[in-house]
Design an enzyme around this catalytic site. Structure first.
Site, mmCIF file in Angstrom:
data_model
loop_
_atom_site.group_PDB
_atom_site.id
_atom_site.type_symbol
_atom_site.label_atom_id
_atom_site.label_comp_id
_atom_site.label_asym_id
_atom_site.label_seq_id
_atom_site.Cartn_x
_atom_site.Cartn_y
_atom_site.Cartn_z
ATOM 1 N N LYS A 261 29.968 20.454 62.053
ATOM 2 C CA LYS A 261 29.677 20.835 60.673
ATOM 3 C C LYS A 261 28.566 21.877 60.623
ATOM 4 O O LYS A 261 28.469 22.659 59.704
ATOM 5 C CB LYS A 261 29.273 19.596 59.880
ATOM 6 C CG LYS A 261 30.476 18.709 59.609
ATOM 7 C CD LYS A 261 30.105 17.394 58.988
ATOM 8 C CE LYS A 261 31.377 16.576 58.783
ATOM 9 N NZ LYS A 261 31.158 15.161 58.704
HETATM 10 N N1 GLU Z 1 34.613 9.012 59.523
HETATM 11 C C1 GLU Z 1 35.186 9.501 60.737
HETATM 12 C C2 GLU Z 1 34.960 11.006 60.819
HETATM 13 O O1 GLU Z 1 34.351 11.564 59.938
HETATM 14 C C3 GLU Z 1 36.666 9.178 60.760
HETATM 15 C C4 GLU Z 1 37.273 9.107 62.104
HETATM 16 C C5 GLU Z 1 38.667 8.506 61.998
HETATM 17 O O2 GLU Z 1 39.533 9.178 61.440
HETATM 18 O O3 GLU Z 1 38.846 7.375 62.437
HETATM 19 O O4 GLU Z 1 35.326 11.665 61.754
#
Ligand code: GLU
Length: 273
Positions: A261
């Site tokens: 990011k």
């Molecule tokens: N919250 C995780 C991310 O931002 C999700 C990962 C998943 O898709 O299991 O990458």
């Protein structure tokens, strides 16, 4: 069985092209199978929460014309779709793991853990909280039950760790990599829950994928190392895991690691949160 997929970003910063690509794969897969595409906001890590990031994610999806069928803005029957609104659910499931002896309370302080790490580093080793070390630590496997009760009722800080059984050969299936074999001795006892009432990513993610009846988990390859733990969690709950597909990552322009990011500006993108 109808296809249900999800895009599960954490609102910890702006969405970048890698995240958008993951959303697009999920969306197209859902469309191909007349399935359902869900947006779930994974906001359990309050320390990394960035104000405005969730609405930015929603704006990006709208810009790409990826319209979720179920989301915080468009509730379906499996909501809430924001993890911060699901704490009571995680409490219930962590208790189930503790009751079944798949997870345990650990009371080790930051200083105690630091000391263990320093001792290991002095021997050019790496400290891992796992089946080889947990017997020397302050947890509900080593302390008397009365002491555990005393600590819990006195409000002592704790985490709940998953109890990985040693010497197990775990086979996970990935649609991209096919079968991946992992020996459980290489895995540590990951933290699933903290005494502030917050689950970690692993617990919340697996519980939600199951309760939201997700059939296919399509996500970035950085989550492949977590897959053995996720499989063990499904096993501990006695649930059938969904199908997993881990997509190769989009790398930084210099090829050094994945695009994160923080790298937006490297690619000439301007983020306005
Ligand atoms: N919250 C995780 C991310 O931002 C999700 C990962 C998943 O898709 O299991 O990458």
């Amino acid at each position: 069985m109808s296809v249900r997929v999800r895009f599960a970003p954490s609102p910890t910063g702006p969405l970048h092209i890698g995240g958008l690509r993951t959303a697009l794969y999920n969306y197209l897969f859902a469309k191909q199978h007349q399935g359902v595409f869900i947006l779930r906001i994974e906001d359990t890590d309050q320390a990394r929460y960035v104000e405005g990031a969730e609405s930015y994610i929603q704006d990006c999806l709208r810009w790409a014309q990826i319209e979720p069928d179920e989301s915080p803005m468009h509730q379906g029957q499996y909501g809430p779709y924001r993890q911060s609104e699901r704490y009571a659910i995680y409490q219930e499931y962590i208790q189930r793991l503790i009751d079944n002896n798949n997870a345990y309370y650990a009371f080790d302080s930051t200083e105690e853990l630091e000391q263990k790490r320093a001792e290991a580093a002095a021997n050019k080793e790496h400290f891992s909280y796992d089946s080889t070390t947990r017997a020397e630590m302050r947890n509900s496997l080593t302390l008397a039950p009365s002491e555990v009760q005393r600590l819990l009722s006195s409000g002592a800080a704790y985490v709940v760790r998953f109890k990985v059984e040693p010497n197990r050969q775990i086979t996970v299936n990935d649609e991209v990599r096919d079968r991946v074999l992992v020996n459980s001795n290489t895995l540590d006892d990951k933290v699933l829950f903290k005494s502030d009432g917050m689950p970690t990513y692993h617990l919340a993610n697996v519980v939600d994928d199951h309760l939201m009846k997700i059939t296919h988990v399509i996500r970035g390859e950085e989550w492949l190392p977590s897959l053995p733990l996720h499989y063990m969690l499904y096993e501990a709950f006695d649930w059938t895991p969904p199908t997993f597909a881990h997509l190769p990552l989009i790398l930084r322009p210099d090829g050094k690691g994945k695009l994160s990011k923080r790298d937006g500006e490297l690619g000439g993108f301007q983020y306005i949160l």
